[in-house]
Design a protein around this motif. Structure first.
Motif, PDB file in Angstrom:
ATOM      1  N   HIS A 219       0.812  -1.218   0.000  1.00 25.56           N
ATOM      2  CA  HIS A 219       0.000   0.000   0.000  1.00 25.56           C
ATOM      3  C   HIS A 219       0.849   1.274   0.000  1.00 25.56           C
ATOM      4  O   HIS A 219       0.291   2.369  -0.003  1.00 25.56           O
ATOM      5  N   SER A 220       2.181   1.118   0.029  1.00 24.52           N
ATOM      6  CA  SER A 220       3.008   2.308   0.222  1.00 24.52           C
ATOM      7  C   SER A 220       2.863   3.305  -0.932  1.00 24.52           C
ATOM      8  O   SER A 220       2.819   4.516  -0.711  1.00 24.52           O
ATOM      9  N   PHE A 221       2.741   2.778  -2.169  1.00 24.65           N
ATOM     10  CA  PHE A 221       2.654   3.679  -3.311  1.00 24.65           C
ATOM     11  C   PHE A 221       1.377   4.517  -3.235  1.00 24.65           C
ATOM     12  O   PHE A 221       1.393   5.739  -3.347  1.00 24.65           O
ATOM     13  N   LYS A 222       0.254   3.826  -2.984  1.00 23.26           N
ATOM     14  CA  LYS A 222      -1.039   4.513  -2.877  1.00 23.26           C
ATOM     15  C   LYS A 222      -1.011   5.534  -1.728  1.00 23.26           C
ATOM     16  O   LYS A 222      -1.546   6.644  -1.836  1.00 23.26           O
ATOM     17  N   ALA A 223      -0.370   5.120  -0.619  1.00 24.95           N
ATOM     18  CA  ALA A 223      -0.311   5.995   0.552  1.00 24.95           C
ATOM     19  C   ALA A 223       0.451   7.278   0.217  1.00 24.95           C
ATOM     20  O   ALA A 223       0.043   8.375   0.613  1.00 24.95           O
ATOM     21  N   MET A 224       1.529   7.132  -0.560  1.00 27.24           N
ATOM     22  CA  MET A 224       2.355   8.288  -0.917  1.00 27.24           C
ATOM     23  C   MET A 224       1.550   9.283  -1.750  1.00 27.24           C
ATOM     24  O   MET A 224       1.715  10.493  -1.622  1.00 27.24           O
ATOM     25  N   GLU A 225       0.675   8.743  -2.611  1.00 22.34           N
ATOM     26  CA  GLU A 225      -0.137   9.622  -3.457  1.00 22.34           C
ATOM     27  C   GLU A 225      -0.944  10.604  -2.606  1.00 22.34           C
ATOM     28  O   GLU A 225      -1.173  11.738  -2.985  1.00 22.34           O
ATOM     29  N   ASN A 226      -1.409  10.140  -1.431  1.00 22.47           N
ATOM     30  CA  ASN A 226      -2.166  11.004  -0.529  1.00 22.47           C
ATOM     31  C   ASN A 226      -1.276  11.614   0.562  1.00 22.47           C
ATOM     32  O   ASN A 226      -1.778  12.099   1.565  1.00 22.47           O
ATOM     33  N   ARG A 227       0.029  11.496   0.358  1.00 23.78           N
ATOM     34  CA  ARG A 227       1.036  11.972   1.314  1.00 23.78           C
ATOM     35  C   ARG A 227       0.768  11.424   2.723  1.00 23.78           C
ATOM     36  O   ARG A 227       0.831  12.120   3.728  1.00 23.78           O
ATOM     37  N   ASN A 228       0.464  10.133   2.770  1.00 26.02           N
ATOM     38  CA  ASN A 228       0.233   9.475   4.062  1.00 26.02           C
ATOM     39  C   ASN A 228       1.443   8.643   4.446  1.00 26.02           C
ATOM     40  O   ASN A 228       2.155   8.146   3.592  1.00 26.02           O
ATOM     41  N   LYS A 229       1.595   8.478   5.764  1.00 24.01           N
ATOM     42  CA  LYS A 229       2.659   7.619   6.274  1.00 24.01           C
ATOM     43  C   LYS A 229       1.987   6.328   6.732  1.00 24.01           C
ATOM     44  O   LYS A 229       0.928   6.380   7.376  1.00 24.01           O
ATOM     45  N   VAL A 230       2.574   5.173   6.387  1.00 21.33           N
ATOM     46  CA  VAL A 230       1.988   3.917   6.875  1.00 21.33           C
ATOM     47  C   VAL A 230       2.969   3.284   7.844  1.00 21.33           C
ATOM     48  O   VAL A 230       4.136   3.089   7.525  1.00 21.33           O
ATOM     49  N   GLN A 231       2.501   2.983   9.067  1.00 20.93           N
ATOM     50  CA  GLN A 231       3.404   2.331  10.013  1.00 20.93           C
ATOM     51  C   GLN A 231       2.799   1.024  10.517  1.00 20.93           C
ATOM     52  O   GLN A 231       1.581   0.869  10.570  1.00 20.93           O
ATOM     53  N   VAL A 232       3.700   0.098  10.866  1.00 16.55           N
ATOM     54  CA  VAL A 232       3.250  -1.215  11.353  1.00 16.55           C
ATOM     55  C   VAL A 232       3.681  -1.363  12.803  1.00 16.55           C
ATOM     56  O   VAL A 232       4.829  -1.103  13.152  1.00 16.55           O
ATOM     57  N   TRP A 233       2.741  -1.739  13.663  1.00 16.26           N
ATOM     58  CA  TRP A 233       3.063  -2.055  15.068  1.00 16.26           C
ATOM     59  C   TRP A 233       2.841  -3.548  15.237  1.00 16.26           C
ATOM     60  O   TRP A 233       1.707  -3.999  15.191  1.00 16.26           O
ATOM     61  N   PHE A 234       3.916  -4.294  15.398  1.00 18.16           N
ATOM     62  CA  PHE A 234       3.762  -5.741  15.511  1.00 18.16           C
ATOM     63  C   PHE A 234       4.227  -6.214  16.881  1.00 18.16           C
ATOM     64  O   PHE A 234       5.375  -5.977  17.275  1.00 18.16           O
ATOM     65  N   ASP A 235       3.352  -6.858  17.608  1.00 17.04           N
ATOM     66  CA  ASP A 235       3.664  -7.341  18.956  1.00 17.04           C
ATOM     67  C   ASP A 235       4.639  -8.526  18.841  1.00 17.04           C
ATOM     68  O   ASP A 235       4.292  -9.576  18.267  1.00 17.04           O
ATOM     69  N   ALA A 236       5.841  -8.347  19.398  1.00 16.02           N
ATOM     70  CA  ALA A 236       6.889  -9.368  19.218  1.00 16.02           C
ATOM     71  C   ALA A 236       6.535 -10.679  19.916  1.00 16.02           C
ATOM     72  O   ALA A 236       7.125 -11.723  19.620  1.00 16.02           O
ATOM     73  N   SER A 237       5.565 -10.648  20.847  1.00 14.34           N
ATOM     74  CA  SER A 237       5.240 -11.908  21.532  1.00 14.34           C
ATOM     75  C   SER A 237       4.265 -12.786  20.734  1.00 14.34           C
ATOM     76  O   SER A 237       3.921 -13.881  21.155  1.00 14.34           O
TER      77      SER A 237
END
Ligand code: ADP
Length: 497
Positions: A219-237
């Motif tokens: 989704h990064s390309f689409k997100a960039m078009e709207n100047r959005n930042k995409v972040q992932v929070w992944f629980d290591a457990s």
């Protein structure tokens, strides 16, 4: 001798005074015993009468109670019948109507029987209609998606060739339009399948962390078009190896992330997964997609999960969309035993979240990371496909990745070729003239169990179970995303899994 009172009275009345009673002794004794026995009989019969009188009273009381119960039952039956059908109430205006109630119940039973027959036939017609609708959609999907496959594949190839600067925006618009047409077709097809409850969930090893990071990448390309930042929070457990349906999870997340990006400008999209419960055999994970976009009014929050419904028609026309995405998400999660939750504030953003339970995998994840560069050199691939365009697309992609390609125009030709040549993988179309892909696979499996056969179908989602049952190793949807196409071929030719 005890003298009976009647005898005593008679002696006094009839015998003269001074009469020698002893002269009549035997006679008087006989009369006296007669009186006494009469007296005993009288007492006995009085006693017997008293007993039968009591019994009669008991029986009478009992009958009265039974009668009352029966009267009340008839009343209740009458009342129930009148409630069931107004016509019956007119019948009940006198007391002796047990027969009428019996007649009415018989009428009602007969009507219910007829209604049941009518309902069954209506159900059959509805099922036939649904089947016809399903068949129509499946045929249409093939008819629409097959040429669309050629269009999308060719656009991808064109983008890889040198082109003039002024052609760039044309190519881009071609790509965007063809992809939105494809996603619309997929949505409608998927929705009708889900609506018919025809969805099955695969159980495969998967890595949630990999899935979430791939989603961000996709989704990064689409997100960039709207100047959005995409972040992932992944629980290591979260356990690294879980078993579940990766493509359904992707479908749900893609819808939510796609919406989050669509309805957010200059903002942040957070994709998160956190562990809720960790048991020896399974784990429960909470997924969420949060955006800082336009948000959804409270009054619209439940409506947007209804089919073809959008929160704000003016805004939505600007963003585009079918209004089916969230309906699909909601139904899929219901079928998966989960529920979608939404928190949103207009102007602040939205969070969509849900929980899923996964069994733990026993072996390490066999997923492959995306193969950058695309190298299939040294591999011999048989493409079984009747549509010339599709053959060209597959052929050009595979040769681009340096594989050697052989082509069979239908299942029968493929079977013949497999008898005389060796392949590293077979890409098999499902619907073909002469011999279809399922029959061809079954035939090949009779003499070759090893070669990976990958179904390439215009209606991949609905055929997945059939292709696995026929002995195919995997499936890929047409029109294929070149990355998925590469991944699936790479996976089955390099790992031998
Ligand atoms: P569509 O194809 O129109 O996006 P969906 O079913 O996915 O259909 O969404 C229905 C509607 O819900 C959207 O048209 C939009 O009005 C609203 N919606 C969905 N997600 C969001 C979001 N993240 N932010 C704001 N509005 C949203």
């Amino acid at each position: 001798m005890t003298v009976h009172p009647i005898l005593e009275r008679q002696i006094r009345k009839y015998l003269p005074e001074g009469f020698d009673i002893d002269l009549l002794q035997p006679f008087l004794q006989a009369v006296n015993s007669r009186y006494e026995s009469q007296e005993r009989d009288k007492q006995l019969s009085e006693h017997a009468f008293a007993i039968s009188e009591r019994e009669y009273q008991d029986v009478y009381q009992n009958l009265k109670e039974q009668n009352e119960i029966s009267r009340q039952s008839v009343e209740k039956l009458k009342c129930a019948l009148s409630k069931l059908d107004q016509r019956f109430s007119a019948n009940y205006d006198d007391a002796s109507d047990l027969m009428r109630v019996v007649n009415d119940i018989t009428t009602l039973a007969e009507q219910t029987r007829i209604l049941k027959i009518e309902l069954e036939s209506a159900k059959e017609s509805a099922e036939q209609l649904a089947k016809a609708k399903g068949n129509f959609l499946s045929v249409m999907s093939h008819e629409i998606r097959t040429p669309l496959n050629a269009i999308i594949g060719n656009i991808h190839l064109l983008e890889g060739e040198p082109y003039l600067q002024e052609q760039e925006s044309l190519l881009r618009s071609l790509r965007i339009s063809s992809h939105s047409l494809l996603s619309l077709i997929n949505d409608i097809l998927d929705f009708s399948k889900i609506d018919e409850g025809k969805v099955s969930f695969n159980e495969r090893n998967m890595s949630l962390s990999e899935i979430l990071h791939n989603l961000r990448e996709a989704h990064s390309f689409k997100a960039m078009e709207n100047r959005n930042k995409v972040q992932v929070w992944f629980d290591a457990s979260i356990p690294p190896n879980l078993i579940g349906d990766e493509s359904r999870l992707n479908q749900i997340m893609n819808n939510l992330i796609g919406n989050a990006i669509k309805f957010t400008q200059n903002g942040t999209i957070s994709i998160a997964a956190s562990l809720v419960a960790n048991n020896p055999r399974d784990a429960r994970v909470r997924f969420s997609v949060t955006d800082t976009g336009i948000g959804i009014e409270n009054s619209k929050q439940s409506l947007i999960f209804e089919r073809f419904t959008q929160a704000n028609s003016d805004i939505d026309r600007k963003y585009g969309g079918s209004g089916l995405g969230l309906t699909i998400v909601k139904r899929l999660l219901e079928l998966w035993g989960s529920k979608i939750e939404l928190q949103s504030e207009p102007g602040q953003g939205s969070t969509f979240q849900f929980e899923l339970e996964f069994r733990k995998g026993t072996s390490a994840s066999q997923r492959l990371t995306k193969a950058a560069g695309g190298d299939l050199s040294g591999l011999r691939i048989l493409v079984v496909e009747d549509t010339e365009y599709n053959v060209k697309v597959a052929e050009r992609m595979l040769t681009h990745w340096k594989a050697t390609v052989d082509v069979a125009v239908n299942g029968q030709v493929a079977v013949d070729k497999c008898k005389t040549s060796t392949y590293d993988a077979i890409l098999m179309d499902i619907q073909m003239p002469v011999m279809d892909g399922i029959t061809a696979t079954r035939t090949i499996r009779m003499f070759n169990q090893q070669v990976p056969i990958i179904a390439v179908s215009a209606s991949a989602a609905e055929v997945h179970d059939d292709v696995v049952a026929a002995g195919m190793s995997d499936s890929v949807a047409k029109p294929f995303n070149p990355h998925d196409f590469f991944d699936v071929v790479f996976k089955w030719t390099r790992t031998g899994t």
